[in-house]
Design a protein around this motif. Structure first.
Motif, mmCIF file in Angstrom:
data_model
loop_
_atom_site.group_PDB
_atom_site.id
_atom_site.type_symbol
_atom_site.label_atom_id
_atom_site.label_comp_id
_atom_site.label_asym_id
_atom_site.label_seq_id
_atom_site.Cartn_x
_atom_site.Cartn_y
_atom_site.Cartn_z
ATOM 1 N N GLY A 403 5.637 -3.226 4.847
ATOM 2 C CA GLY A 403 6.417 -2.590 5.895
ATOM 3 C C GLY A 403 5.580 -2.224 7.100
ATOM 4 O O GLY A 403 5.993 -2.407 8.255
ATOM 5 N N GLN A 406 4.605 -5.316 9.073
ATOM 6 C CA GLN A 406 5.691 -5.772 9.931
ATOM 7 C C GLN A 406 5.806 -4.907 11.181
ATOM 8 O O GLN A 406 6.105 -5.399 12.278
ATOM 9 C CB GLN A 406 7.017 -5.769 9.156
ATOM 10 C CG GLN A 406 8.149 -6.489 9.840
ATOM 11 C CD GLN A 406 7.980 -7.995 9.858
ATOM 12 O OE1 GLN A 406 6.925 -8.518 10.192
ATOM 13 N NE2 GLN A 406 9.027 -8.713 9.495
ATOM 14 N N THR A 427 12.594 -8.292 7.091
ATOM 15 C CA THR A 427 12.320 -7.307 6.040
ATOM 16 C C THR A 427 11.961 -7.969 4.713
ATOM 17 O O THR A 427 12.056 -7.332 3.659
ATOM 18 C CB THR A 427 13.531 -6.373 5.830
ATOM 19 O OG1 THR A 427 14.648 -7.131 5.373
ATOM 20 C CG2 THR A 427 13.896 -5.657 7.117
ATOM 21 N N ILE A 430 9.799 -6.044 1.877
ATOM 22 C CA ILE A 430 9.609 -4.681 2.366
ATOM 23 C C ILE A 430 10.513 -3.741 1.581
ATOM 24 O O ILE A 430 11.660 -4.070 1.265
ATOM 25 C CB ILE A 430 9.920 -4.612 3.877
ATOM 26 C CG1 ILE A 430 8.883 -5.425 4.666
ATOM 27 C CG2 ILE A 430 9.940 -3.182 4.372
ATOM 28 C CD1 ILE A 430 9.158 -5.492 6.143
ATOM 29 N N SER A 434 11.240 1.473 4.234
ATOM 30 C CA SER A 434 10.711 0.802 5.424
ATOM 31 C C SER A 434 11.772 -0.083 6.071
ATOM 32 O O SER A 434 11.817 -0.224 7.298
ATOM 33 C CB SER A 434 9.482 -0.033 5.061
ATOM 34 O OG SER A 434 8.426 0.788 4.618
ATOM 35 N N LYS A 435 12.626 -0.700 5.245
ATOM 36 C CA LYS A 435 13.731 -1.479 5.804
ATOM 37 C C LYS A 435 14.590 -0.601 6.704
ATOM 38 O O LYS A 435 14.937 -0.973 7.826
ATOM 39 C CB LYS A 435 14.604 -2.052 4.679
ATOM 40 C CG LYS A 435 14.090 -3.298 4.015
ATOM 41 C CD LYS A 435 15.124 -3.805 3.019
ATOM 42 C CE LYS A 435 14.632 -5.060 2.314
ATOM 43 N NZ LYS A 435 15.642 -5.602 1.386
ATOM 44 N N ILE A 438 13.076 0.015 10.009
ATOM 45 C CA ILE A 438 13.163 -1.144 10.906
ATOM 46 C C ILE A 438 14.579 -1.296 11.454
ATOM 47 O O ILE A 438 14.776 -1.613 12.632
ATOM 48 C CB ILE A 438 12.686 -2.410 10.180
ATOM 49 C CG1 ILE A 438 11.155 -2.334 9.986
ATOM 50 C CG2 ILE A 438 13.065 -3.675 10.950
ATOM 51 C CD1 ILE A 438 10.571 -3.457 9.177
ATOM 52 N N GLU A 461 21.915 -7.354 4.294
ATOM 53 C CA GLU A 461 21.261 -6.986 5.546
ATOM 54 C C GLU A 461 22.043 -7.508 6.738
ATOM 55 O O GLU A 461 22.294 -6.773 7.708
ATOM 56 C CB GLU A 461 19.844 -7.542 5.549
ATOM 57 C CG GLU A 461 19.039 -7.271 6.789
ATOM 58 C CD GLU A 461 17.588 -7.674 6.576
ATOM 59 O OE1 GLU A 461 16.789 -6.786 6.245
ATOM 60 O OE2 GLU A 461 17.267 -8.871 6.737
#
Length: 501
Positions: A403, A406, A427, A430, A434-435, A438, A461
Motif C-alpha cells: 500500500g 503504491q 490496489t 493491497i 490501504s485500499k 486510496i 472495486e
C-alpha cells in the motif's frame, strides 16, 4: 486442535524497533481451508516465512510433519509437506513451463553425463495444467505467458510437490473472474483429497467463498477467529482494522466537467484493426473493466506512449498528445500508474525522495545537479499528504508495504499537478485499509478536477468506486454503464461480449 496437520503455538518474532509477531497461535486441520487475513504489516508475511523456514522465531513451538520444532529450515518445511504459492512470482522467463515446475527437482536421463530428461517432464506436468484448466502447453516458454497464466504455473509447481499443506499468498490477484472460480474449485478438490490450504487474500469475498475458518491478524497478534457460519465481509474488516469501514463509493462533490481525456478510434498492437473510443471528464472516475486479455493494459500503455498507436488519437484538455512518447504525455499532464508497481513503477533500491522526483528532475535541477534539499522537501510534503508510512523519505521504496509503495507511485505524479491519471490495477495486493485510503484519495483528486481512468479486475472495486464503467471485450469497448445500472451480472455480461438488453 484434534487431528491438526499443523500447529503454531505462541510464535514470537521481533526485529529492531518492531515486534512482527507477538504470541501468535494458529492451527490447521487435515483437509481444512483456513483464511488468513490482515492489513499489510499485520504479520502475515513474517508468519509465512516462519512456516517456510526462511525466518526462525524468537520463541514458540511449531508442530508439523508429526514432529515438534523450535524452528523449521527450508528443507524441513518441504519435508513436512508444506508448499507455497507466492504472490511475487518466482519463474524463469527463458525456461518453459515444465522446466519451471520442476526447477531444482529435474528428472535425469541415464548415463554418466546426468543430463536433464526434458521429454520426461512434459507428460508429468500436463495433468497438473489440465487440472487447473490451463490453455497453454508444458513446452511453452514462460516469457510468452500473461501474468495470469504465470500465476497458474506457480500453482502447478506447488501441486507437483504432492504437498499436504498448500499456502496460497494472494493467488487470485492476477486472475480473471473465470480463472478465480476455477482456482476456488481446485481448492475444493484439494480439500476433498485431504489436502489443507492456508488462503491469504485481500479479496474478502473469495475468503468468504472458500474458507472453513478465518484467522485475523492485527499488529502482530491474532485479533480473532471466525468459524464458517460467522465469516462475512463486515466481520473480517472489523477484526482487521478494529473499526467499521464505510462503503467504498463516495458521492462526487460536483457534476463532472468537460472531457479531459479523449481516446478516439485508438488501435493497439494487441488487437490490430479494432478501435477503442473513450472520453473521461474532469472530476470523473471512469472504471475500465474486462477480462484479462481484453486489451485494457495495452490500451493504457499506448495512450501513455509506451507502446505504439497503430491508429487513432489521444487528446488531453483538447491538446493532441504525440504518439509513442511518454514525455509528451507527461508534458500534457497525463500520467500512468502501471499494473506492476515493482517492475514498472518504482526503483526499489532507491529512496522514496528520489522515486518521487524521478519524472520531474528538471524541477529540482540547479546548474545540472539535483538540489537534494528541494527534492527531500517535496517528498516530505507528499509523504505527509498521502500518509506514507516510512521512517523517512530516505527509506528505500523496496522495504515498504504494498500500500505504501503504491502511494509512492502516486506521489511522484501528484507532485506534478495531474490533469489525467490512468491507474492499472491500483490496489492489487493491497490490504483493505490501504485500499480505502486510496479510494478516498482518488475521490479527492476527482473533486479537485482530475480525470481518472481506473482499470481493475476487482469487480467489487469497479462497482464500488467508479462513477461510470466502460467494459472491454477482445480489443474494443463492448458497452458503457451508468451508476444506476451497475451490477456484477451487467459488467460480466459485457466482458464476455454479450449484447446488453
Amino acid at each position: 486442535m484434534k487431528d491438526a496437520l499443523l500447529e503454531l503455538i505462541d510464535i514470537r518474532k521481533a526485529y529492531p524497533g518492531v515486534v512482527a509477531l507477538d504470541g501468535v497461535s494458529l492451527s490447521v486441520g487435515r483437509g481444512e481451508v483456513v483464511g488468513l487475513v490482515g492489513e499489510n504489516g499485520a504479520g502475515k508475511s513474517t508468519l509465512m516465512k516462519v512456516l517456510g523456514g526462511v525466518v526462525a522465531p524468537d520463541a514458540g513451538t511449531i508442530r508439523a510433519g508429526g514432529a515438534e520444532h523450535r524452528a523449521l529450515s527450508v528443507k524441513g518445511s518441504l519435508a513436512a509437506g508444506i508448499a507455497f504459492v507466492h504472490q511475487e512470482l518466482n519463474l524463469f522467463d527463458n525456461l518453459d513451463v515444465a522446466a519451471n515446475v520442476f526447477i531444482g527437482r529435474e528428472p535425469l536421463a541415464g548415463g554418466w553425463l546426468k543430463l536433464v530428461d526434458t521429454p520426461a517432464m512434459h507428460p508429468r506436468v500436463r495433468p497438473l495444467l489440465d487440472r487447473l484448466g490451463c490453455d497453454f502447453d508444458a513446452g511453452t516458454l514462460v516469457e510468452e505467458l500473461s501474468l495470469a497464466q504465470r500465476q497458474l504455473v506457480e500453482i502447478a509447481k506447488a501441486l507437483s510437490l504432492n504437498a499436504r499443506l498448500v499456502i496460497m499468498d494472494e493467488p487470485t490477484s492476477s486472475l480473471t473472474i473465470a480463472e478465480t472460480e476455477r482456482l476456488l474449485r481446485v481448492i475444493d478438490a484439494l480439500k476433498a483429497d485431504g489436502v489443507s490450504v492456508i488462503f491469504i487474500s485481500h479479496r474478502l469475498a473469495e475468503v468468504e467463498r472458500c474458507a472453513d475458518r478465518v484467522v485475523v491478524l492485527r499488529d502482530g497478534r491474532v485479533a480473532g477467529e471466525l468459524q464458517r457460519g460467522d465469516i462475512g465481509h463486515a466481520a473480517m474488516i472489523r477484526l482487521m482494522i478494529g473499526r467499521e469501514l464505510k462503503g467504498n463509493y463516495i458521492e462526487p462533490a460536483r457534476p463532472p466537467g468537460d472531457a479531459a481525456l479523449e481516446i478516439d478510434a485508438v488501435c493497439t498492437g494487441s488487437y490490430p484493426g479494432r478501435q477503442v473510443t473513450l472520453h473521461v471528464r474532469q472530476g470523473e472516475i471512469l472504471g475500465l473493466a474486462g477480462l484479462v486479455g481484453s486489451g485494457r493494459t495495452e490500451l493504457a500503455r499506448a495512450v501513455f506512449g509506451i507502446d505504439p498507436l497503430l491508429a487513432g488519437s489521444v487528446r488531453v484538455a483538447g491538446r493532441p498528445v504525440a504518439a509513442g512518447s511518454p514525455r509528451a504525455a507527461i508534458d500534457c499532464g497525463l500520467y500512468l500508474v502501471p499494473e506492476d508497481r515493482k517492475r514498472s513503477g518504482l526503483l526499489l533500491d532507491v529512496p522514496i525522495a528520489e522515486n518521487v522526483s524521478l519524472p520531474n528532475l528538471r524541477a529540482f535541477a540547479r546548474r545540472g545537479l539535483v538540489a537534494v534539499a528541494a527534492e527531500r522537501d517535496n517528498a516530505e510534503r507528499q509523504k505527509r499528504s498521502l500518509g506514507i508510512r516510512a521512517p523517512s523519505v530516505a527509506t528505500a521504496a523496496g522495504v515498504l508495504s504494498g500500500g505504501n509503495q503504491q502511494k509512492v507511485v502516486l506521489a511522484k505524479w501528484l507532485a506534478m499537478s495531474p490533469r489525467v491519471i490512468v491507474l492499472d490495477e491500483p490496489t492489487r495486493g493491497i490490504d483493505v485499509g490501504s485500499k480505502n485510503d486510496i479510494y478516498v484519495l482518488l475521490r479527492s483528486l476527482a473533486d479537485a478536477g482530475v480525470a481518472i481512468l481506473m482499470i481493475s479486475s476487482d469487480m467489487e472495486e469497479v462497482i464500488g468506486v467508479c462513477d461510470r464503467i466502460a467494459v472491454m471485450h477482445e480489443g474494443r469497448v463492448s458497452g458503457h454503464l451508468e451508476r444506476p445500472a451497475f451490477s456484477e451480472q451487467s459488467v460480466l455480461g459485457l466482458a464476455v461480449g454479450a449484447v446488453p438488453a
